[in-house]
Motif scaffolding. Structure first.
Motif, short mmCIF file in Angstrom:
data_model
loop_
_atom_site.label_atom_id
_atom_site.label_comp_id
_atom_site.label_asym_id
_atom_site.label_seq_id
_atom_site.Cartn_x
_atom_site.Cartn_y
_atom_site.Cartn_z
N LEU A 138 0.86 -1.18 0.00
CA LEU A 138 0.00 0.00 0.00
C LEU A 138 0.90 1.23 0.00
N GLY A 139 0.63 2.14 -0.91
CA GLY A 139 1.45 3.34 -0.98
C GLY A 139 0.75 4.39 -1.81
N GLY A 140 1.46 5.46 -2.12
CA GLY A 140 0.86 6.54 -2.86
C GLY A 140 0.15 6.10 -4.13
N HIS A 141 0.69 5.06 -4.81
CA HIS A 141 0.14 4.70 -6.12
C HIS A 141 -1.26 4.12 -6.06
N ASN A 142 -1.63 3.47 -4.93
CA ASN A 142 -2.96 2.87 -4.91
C ASN A 142 -3.79 3.30 -3.71
N ALA A 143 -3.30 4.29 -2.96
CA ALA A 143 -4.01 4.70 -1.75
C ALA A 143 -5.43 5.16 -2.05
N ARG A 144 -5.58 6.02 -3.07
CA ARG A 144 -6.88 6.57 -3.38
C ARG A 144 -7.90 5.47 -3.71
N ARG A 145 -7.44 4.49 -4.54
CA ARG A 145 -8.33 3.41 -4.93
C ARG A 145 -8.77 2.61 -3.70
N LEU A 146 -7.82 2.36 -2.79
CA LEU A 146 -8.14 1.52 -1.65
C LEU A 146 -9.01 2.23 -0.62
N ARG A 182 -11.28 4.33 -1.41
CA ARG A 182 -12.61 4.22 -2.01
C ARG A 182 -13.16 2.81 -1.78
N ARG A 183 -12.31 1.81 -1.99
CA ARG A 183 -12.77 0.44 -1.80
C ARG A 183 -13.27 0.22 -0.38
N GLU A 184 -12.50 0.68 0.60
CA GLU A 184 -12.87 0.43 2.00
C GLU A 184 -14.19 1.13 2.35
N GLY A 236 -14.77 2.13 7.81
CA GLY A 236 -13.97 1.79 6.63
C GLY A 236 -13.03 2.92 6.26
N LEU A 237 -13.56 4.12 6.23
CA LEU A 237 -12.74 5.29 5.86
C LEU A 237 -11.59 5.51 6.83
N PHE A 238 -11.93 5.59 8.13
CA PHE A 238 -10.90 5.89 9.11
C PHE A 238 -9.97 4.69 9.32
N GLY A 239 -10.50 3.49 9.10
CA GLY A 239 -9.66 2.29 9.23
C GLY A 239 -8.48 2.33 8.29
N ILE A 240 -8.63 2.96 7.16
CA ILE A 240 -7.48 3.05 6.25
C ILE A 240 -6.82 4.43 6.32
N LEU A 241 -7.61 5.50 6.53
CA LEU A 241 -7.01 6.84 6.55
C LEU A 241 -6.09 7.04 7.75
N ILE A 242 -6.43 6.50 8.90
CA ILE A 242 -5.60 6.67 10.09
C ILE A 242 -4.20 6.05 9.88
N PRO A 243 -4.12 4.76 9.50
CA PRO A 243 -2.77 4.22 9.27
C PRO A 243 -2.01 4.98 8.17
N LEU A 244 -2.70 5.35 7.11
CA LEU A 244 -2.04 6.09 6.03
C LEU A 244 -1.45 7.40 6.54
N THR A 245 -2.23 8.11 7.35
CA THR A 245 -1.76 9.39 7.88
C THR A 245 -0.58 9.18 8.82
N LEU A 246 -0.70 8.22 9.73
CA LEU A 246 0.41 7.96 10.66
C LEU A 246 1.67 7.61 9.90
N ASP A 247 1.51 6.80 8.84
CA ASP A 247 2.67 6.41 8.05
C ASP A 247 3.31 7.63 7.40
N LYS A 248 2.48 8.53 6.91
CA LYS A 248 2.98 9.74 6.28
C LYS A 248 3.72 10.61 7.30
#
Lengths: 434, 434
Positions: free
Chosen positions: B330-338, B340-342, B386-398
């Motif tokens: 999971l990274g910048g290239h597919n974050a947006r798609r995922l 949306r999926r979640e 679903g949204l926060f389940g993926i946005l939170i880890p993404l933000t922390l990683d960033k």
């Protein structure tokens, strides 16, 4: 690029490592994937397919012509070939096996006959073996002169005429020994061989424990049938750790990041449904105290705190226990001691939290007695959380169920029920509210 | 056994593999551990100490005389020696280093200068390297004739006079090539070397990706300084997966199964305190609706269901996201798609669950409107989960924080707050209860 300029594609992608080609395939549009492979033609290394997600691989294999697959599989090491073939349906697999040369076909069929996730499935069937009476010099010359040896190997096995494994000689050992020495005299005996029917996880533990890079695989008659390589074991270790982690997070099955919305939703709903039932069960516990809550709404405000702290503490214990069971650090020899430890840890942290929660709640609602009651309920729930956090995985393990998968549901049911019941029950009794 | 009969102990334990000796040490009473090592004397392989829990190792090292440690460390490969020395305190470490022969001392000091968990710490400083103009025969003879080569090696590195790495030749390749060939002509270039300052996890990904068994480690000037072995990487992979898993379960720090009650309780409480704050925060959300609950107690009974289902669905998403971030899937290239999926997965499962919960709750309390309200709240909460389940880890990683450690707290705060607020708020508005 994939607008049909074969030469250009080969030039760009031909030199990439198989893992990079795998990534490339995953990032292409589904329709472009088979095109890429056809354009690459001979340049395409089928090993790249072992590096892509299963969903992508299965779909791609369905779209490629059989002849291309046959050609690709022929070039592969047997373990990679098995990896690809096991995803095909019976009929397709049989058709491809039929078109392979007889020796390859026999070896692959034998591997595929072993159960899924067994060492036999992961092993490479080609290896280098010598009789014990050969000299080191003879072996070195033999390796230099024989074409068609396996692509990579780290040790030479020594076998008797019946293919029974006597031991092995690592390549660095071979190079450091005088040419006239007999293999018999330098072989290391291998007390730890892997049986082809062993589970791959068992084999992985062996690699980890004894720091191996390759291991002989023997059949039930102790005959050498293949060799397991550490790179495959690396994948196994990662996979197994991943499985535990997902199971604890309530993600069962083989969901992958490239799956569709519908597939993902379907694969996650069973777990949510199970949790829904337990949630209704805890709700029914609260339902017993409707009268109590009506008299004192503060109880409704505070009760989720008791339940959720129990859930958090229990999850800590459960995580440690599940992992320790997986790595065999937890077992019959220390179970009793650890159950006691977890109960005491629960008690210690329960008392600390009880003081904090009791003071805060008592002050908030200006009711010190309410503080004492929530504190007591907290201690009770944290001790239960510690006990059940380890007893549930231990019991599931004893019943041969995977503790990572089911422990969570049972645990939250216990911590919710005990939390609500202890808190509301104590309050009803103390304040005499019904 | 450890009643002072040295000969007998050697006989029993002398032939064991280092991992088995490690297990033996862990299972002895703490007081018997140094005794065992002294009784074994020369027979004791210090490598066994790399196989025991850190708590056990540190305590044991404190009790052993320096002279024994010096003797033991001298015999070890440099990576194992570093592993043991890094646990000692500064003064003791310096004392032991002083007593080692100069070349060993220099190599070890250099490794210890690299940051913890870096490739430089894990690497072996002894390796086999040749100039490019040597022939294969010359190399083979050199290996056979030189004593003191590293205990295990899988490839020979080729370097220029300034120690710059040109490439490597695997041992099986070496054995299969004619003796007169120059090393220069068969070396494989290594586009992927590990820098000594790289994180060990980064190195592990490289091993996995390219199926390596050993990898050259270079310094900032591209000079070869050591070699990483796959057996150490196996431990790294297991450790990192373990860390993620524990972090998700709320177990931070390096808790081990051999720790005491007090140590364990202390190491787990910080996480519980953090969760306590968020639990009080969600409770205060409920507090806003005290009046509403007083009018309709059924709300108190049902509200935990909305919150907990959101928590479960969010955890599923978070688990997948954290793992995908760790393995770089999971990274910048597919974050947006995922993302949306979640959100869509949350919507799909939210609707399914809403129907079930709505029907059950409506029937239970004989109030269909209540069923509609809990269903709506459920859909809202599952989409948020679903949204926060993926946005939170993404933000922390960033933000360069470890997503595995902190995602859980943030997520349950969101799902609890949204769950309680949506359900109670909707009910208050619809039934006009304040």
């Amino acid at each position: 690029i994939a607008a049909n300029d074969g030469g250009r594609v080969c030039e760009l992608a031909g030199d990439l490592h198989e893992s990079d080609v795998g990534d490339l395939i995953e990032n292409l549009e589904p329709d472009d994937r088979p095109k890429l492979i056809e354009l690459l033609g001979k340049e395409f290394d089928f090993a790249a397919l072992t590096e892509v997600d299963e969903t992508v691989r299965v779909r791609l294999l369905e779209e490629l012509p059989s002849a291309t697959i046959v050609e690709g599989v022929r070039e592969l090491d047997s373990d990679d070939a098995v990896y690809i073939l096991e995803d095909l349906d019976e009929a397709e697999r049989a058709r491809i096996l039929d078109q392979l040369p007889a020796p390859d076909r026999v070896a692959l069929t034998r591997s595929l006959d072993f159960p899924e996730e067994s060492a036999g499935r992961r092993m490479q069937t080609a290896f280098v073996a010598t009789p014990p009476f050969w000299t080191v010099g003879h072996v070195i010359d033999h390796i230099a002169d024989t074409p068609g040896l396996p692509e990579t190997f780290y040790e030479v096995f020594v076998i008797d005429p019946a293919f029974k494994l006597l031991g092995s000689v690592k390549l660095d050992r071979l190079l450091r020994t005088r040419r006239s020495t007999l293999m018999r005299d330098i072989l290391e005996e291998l007390p730890r061989t892997v049986r082809a029917t062993d589970d791959q996880e068992q084999a992985a533990r062996l690699f980890e424990r004894y720091n191996l890079v390759s291991a002989a695989v023997v059949d039930d008659a102790d005959r050498l049938v293949g060799v397991l390589m550490v790179d495959d074991i690396l994948d196994v270790i990662e996979e197994e750790a991943d499985e535990d982690l997902r199971a604890l997070g309530g993600v069962t099955g083989d969901e992958e990041i490239s799956d569709t919305v519908l597939y993902t939703a379907r694969s996650r709903i069973p777990w949510l449904l199970v949790n829904l039932c337990t949630a209704f069960f805890s709700a029914s516990v609260i339902g017993l105290f409707e009268g109590t809550i009506e008299h004192m709404v503060a109880l409704a405000v505070l009760m989720p705190i008791v339940a959720s702290m129990g859930g958090n503490a229990g999850t800590q214990t459960m995580t440690v226990a599940v992992r320790a069971l997986a790595t065999r650090d937890l077992g019959g020899h220390n179970a009793r001691r650890l159950v006691r430890r977890e109960a005491l840890v629960g008690l210690a942290n329960g008392v600390t939290l009880a003081l904090l929660v009791g003071l805060t709640a008592g002050t908030w609602f200006e009711n010190p007695e309410l503080g004492v009651i929530i504190g007591t309920a907290m201690v009770v729930n944290l001790v239960c959380a510690g006990l059940f956090g380890i007893l549930i995985p231990l019991t599931l393990d004893k019943l041969k169920a995977d503790p990572a998968v089911a422990s969570g549901v049972f645990l939250t049911t216990v911590t919710d029920t005990v939390g609500f019941f202890a808190f509301l029950g104590l309050a009803a009794w103390w304040f005499n509210l019904h």
